[in-house]
Design a protein around this motif. Structure first.
Motif, PDB file in Angstrom:
ATOM      1  N   UNK A  59       0.854  -1.179   0.000  1.00 40.43           N
ATOM      2  CA  UNK A  59       0.000   0.000   0.000  1.00 40.43           C
ATOM      3  C   UNK A  59       0.891   1.231   0.000  1.00 40.43           C
ATOM      4  N   UNK A  60       0.708   2.070  -0.990  1.00 40.88           N
ATOM      5  CA  UNK A  60       1.433   3.329  -1.086  1.00 40.88           C
ATOM      6  C   UNK A  60       0.409   4.435  -0.857  1.00 40.88           C
ATOM      7  N   UNK A  61       0.417   4.980   0.358  1.00 38.53           N
ATOM      8  CA  UNK A  61      -0.653   5.866   0.818  1.00 38.53           C
ATOM      9  C   UNK A  61      -0.134   7.287   1.024  1.00 38.53           C
ATOM     10  N   UNK A  62      -0.962   8.247   0.603  1.00 34.66           N
ATOM     11  CA  UNK A  62      -0.713   9.665   0.807  1.00 34.66           C
ATOM     12  C   UNK A  62       0.537  10.152   0.079  1.00 34.66           C
ATOM     13  N   UNK A  63       0.771   9.637  -1.110  1.00 35.80           N
ATOM     14  CA  UNK A  63       1.910  10.038  -1.919  1.00 35.80           C
ATOM     15  C   UNK A  63       1.579  11.267  -2.741  1.00 35.80           C
ATOM     16  N   UNK A  64       2.534  12.158  -2.870  1.00 33.58           N
ATOM     17  CA  UNK A  64       2.414  13.265  -3.808  1.00 33.58           C
ATOM     18  C   UNK A  64       2.646  12.656  -5.187  1.00 33.58           C
ATOM     19  N   UNK A  65       1.812  13.007  -6.163  1.00 32.27           N
ATOM     20  CA  UNK A  65       1.804  12.320  -7.457  1.00 32.27           C
ATOM     21  C   UNK A  65       3.150  12.355  -8.186  1.00 32.27           C
ATOM     22  N   UNK A  69      -2.441  14.702 -15.566  1.00 37.86           N
ATOM     23  CA  UNK A  69      -2.016  13.555 -16.371  1.00 37.86           C
ATOM     24  C   UNK A  69      -1.147  12.589 -15.586  1.00 37.86           C
ATOM     25  N   UNK A  70      -0.530  13.042 -14.511  1.00 37.49           N
ATOM     26  CA  UNK A  70       0.424  12.204 -13.771  1.00 37.49           C
ATOM     27  C   UNK A  70      -0.240  10.958 -13.181  1.00 37.49           C
ATOM     28  N   UNK A  71      -1.398  11.044 -12.499  1.00 40.97           N
ATOM     29  CA  UNK A  71      -2.021   9.815 -12.003  1.00 40.97           C
ATOM     30  C   UNK A  71      -2.381   8.838 -13.124  1.00 40.97           C
ATOM     31  N   UNK A  72      -2.794   9.349 -14.263  1.00 41.80           N
ATOM     32  CA  UNK A  72      -3.088   8.485 -15.403  1.00 41.80           C
ATOM     33  C   UNK A  72      -1.826   7.765 -15.869  1.00 41.80           C
ATOM     34  N   UNK A  73      -0.715   8.486 -15.890  1.00 39.83           N
ATOM     35  CA  UNK A  73       0.557   7.869 -16.276  1.00 39.83           C
ATOM     36  C   UNK A  73       1.023   6.857 -15.236  1.00 39.83           C
ATOM     37  N   UNK A  74       0.769   7.126 -13.961  1.00 34.23           N
ATOM     38  CA  UNK A  74       1.105   6.172 -12.899  1.00 34.23           C
ATOM     39  C   UNK A  74       0.308   4.885 -13.090  1.00 34.23           C
ATOM     40  N   UNK A  75      -0.991   5.027 -13.357  1.00 35.52           N
ATOM     41  CA  UNK A  75      -1.846   3.868 -13.594  1.00 35.52           C
ATOM     42  C   UNK A  75      -1.326   3.045 -14.776  1.00 35.52           C
ATOM     43  N   UNK A  76      -1.015   3.703 -15.872  1.00 39.53           N
ATOM     44  CA  UNK A  76      -0.497   3.005 -17.058  1.00 39.53           C
ATOM     45  C   UNK A  76       0.826   2.314 -16.753  1.00 39.53           C
ATOM     46  N   UNK A  77       1.689   2.975 -16.011  1.00 41.58           N
ATOM     47  CA  UNK A  77       2.988   2.398 -15.662  1.00 41.58           C
ATOM     48  C   UNK A  77       2.820   1.164 -14.789  1.00 41.58           C
ATOM     49  N   UNK A  78       1.920   1.237 -13.812  1.00 45.59           N
ATOM     50  CA  UNK A  78       1.673   0.080 -12.944  1.00 45.59           C
ATOM     51  C   UNK A  78       1.159  -1.101 -13.762  1.00 45.59           C
ATOM     52  N   UNK A  79       0.215  -0.850 -14.648  1.00 48.43           N
ATOM     53  CA  UNK A  79      -0.322  -1.948 -15.456  1.00 48.43           C
ATOM     54  C   UNK A  79       0.715  -2.532 -16.405  1.00 48.43           C
ATOM     55  N   UNK A  94      -8.371   7.751 -21.782  1.00 50.49           N
ATOM     56  CA  UNK A  94      -8.532   8.146 -23.174  1.00 50.49           C
ATOM     57  C   UNK A  94      -7.232   8.684 -23.757  1.00 50.49           C
ATOM     58  N   UNK A  95      -6.465   9.409 -22.974  1.00 49.60           N
ATOM     59  CA  UNK A  95      -5.222  10.002 -23.443  1.00 49.60           C
ATOM     60  C   UNK A  95      -4.039   9.047 -23.362  1.00 49.60           C
ATOM     61  N   UNK A  96      -4.281   7.838 -22.898  1.00 54.96           N
ATOM     62  CA  UNK A  96      -3.205   6.861 -22.739  1.00 54.96           C
ATOM     63  C   UNK A  96      -3.367   5.704 -23.707  1.00 54.96           C
ATOM     64  N   UNK A  97      -3.644   6.001 -24.944  1.00 50.58           N
ATOM     65  CA  UNK A  97      -3.875   4.949 -25.923  1.00 50.58           C
ATOM     66  C   UNK A  97      -2.638   4.107 -26.185  1.00 50.58           C
ATOM     67  N   UNK A  98      -1.469   4.583 -25.767  1.00 48.13           N
ATOM     68  CA  UNK A  98      -0.254   3.813 -25.990  1.00 48.13           C
ATOM     69  C   UNK A  98      -0.077   2.666 -25.007  1.00 48.13           C
TER      70      UNK A  98
END
Length: 169
Positions: free
Chosen positions: A16-22, A60-70, A95-99
């Motif tokens: 669990x990574x909690x209360x992180x700055x993005x 965009x950073x949380x979206x990129x974090x999600x993509x990186x984790x997956x 939507x912006x992470x089609x790659x």
């Protein structure tokens, strides 16, 4: 935190990574830290919570974090991405992470907050075919255009045993 992420943990499967700055979390995931070894090789259960002081603004950073984790995880079966606390929501737009070309195919449970209805549809395009539990909060159901990635290649929703979608008010 830096000292914690420099030690090897052979028996660690849940994190669990909690209360992180993005920006800091993204840096930890992209740098050569122990996280780069743990995520693909050991972690099966992952909880992420990102500090979000400006709830109304989409970053965009949380979206990129999600993509990186997956893309990094190979053994991940449970992902709670920013649904740990009801008073703090981080919204992502896929939507912006089609790659995103590779996602964790072992993922059976996903909890996530998405910006639009089409972001939710994108998750059902066939790459997460092992999902049996999907809990989603959708911020906006309004749309102005049809995204080009909606091509009828969605997974058979019957394979999802538990499904919940909630419009954020």
């Amino acid at each position: 935190m830096e000292r914690i992420l420099t030690v090897s943990y052979r028996q660690l499967y849940s994190l669990s990574l909690v209360n992180f700055e993005e920006k800091l979390l993204f840096q930890y995931l992209t740098d050569h830290s122990i996280l780069r070894d743990l995520l693909p090789n050991q972690i099966t259960h992952l909880n992420i919570d990102i500090q979000n002081e400006t709830i109304s603004q989409l970053s965009e950073i949380p979206s990129n974090i999600f993509a990186l984790i997956l893309s990094l995880t190979k053994r991940l079966i449970h992902l709670n991405f920013c649904q740990l606390f009801s008073h703090r929501r981080t919204w992502i737009s896929i939507y912006y992470l089609l790659e995103i070309s590779s996602m964790s195919s072992n993922l059976t449970e996903l909890k996530i907050n998405v910006e639009t209805f089409f972001d939710w549809l994108y998750l059902l395009d066939g790459r997460l075919d092992s999902l049996s539990k999907l809990i989603i909060n959708v911020r906006k159901f309004l749309y102005k255009h049809n995204p080009s990635y909606i091509n009828g290649g969605w997974i058979n929703i019957i394979s999802i045993i538990m499904f919940s979608i909630k419009r954020h008010s």
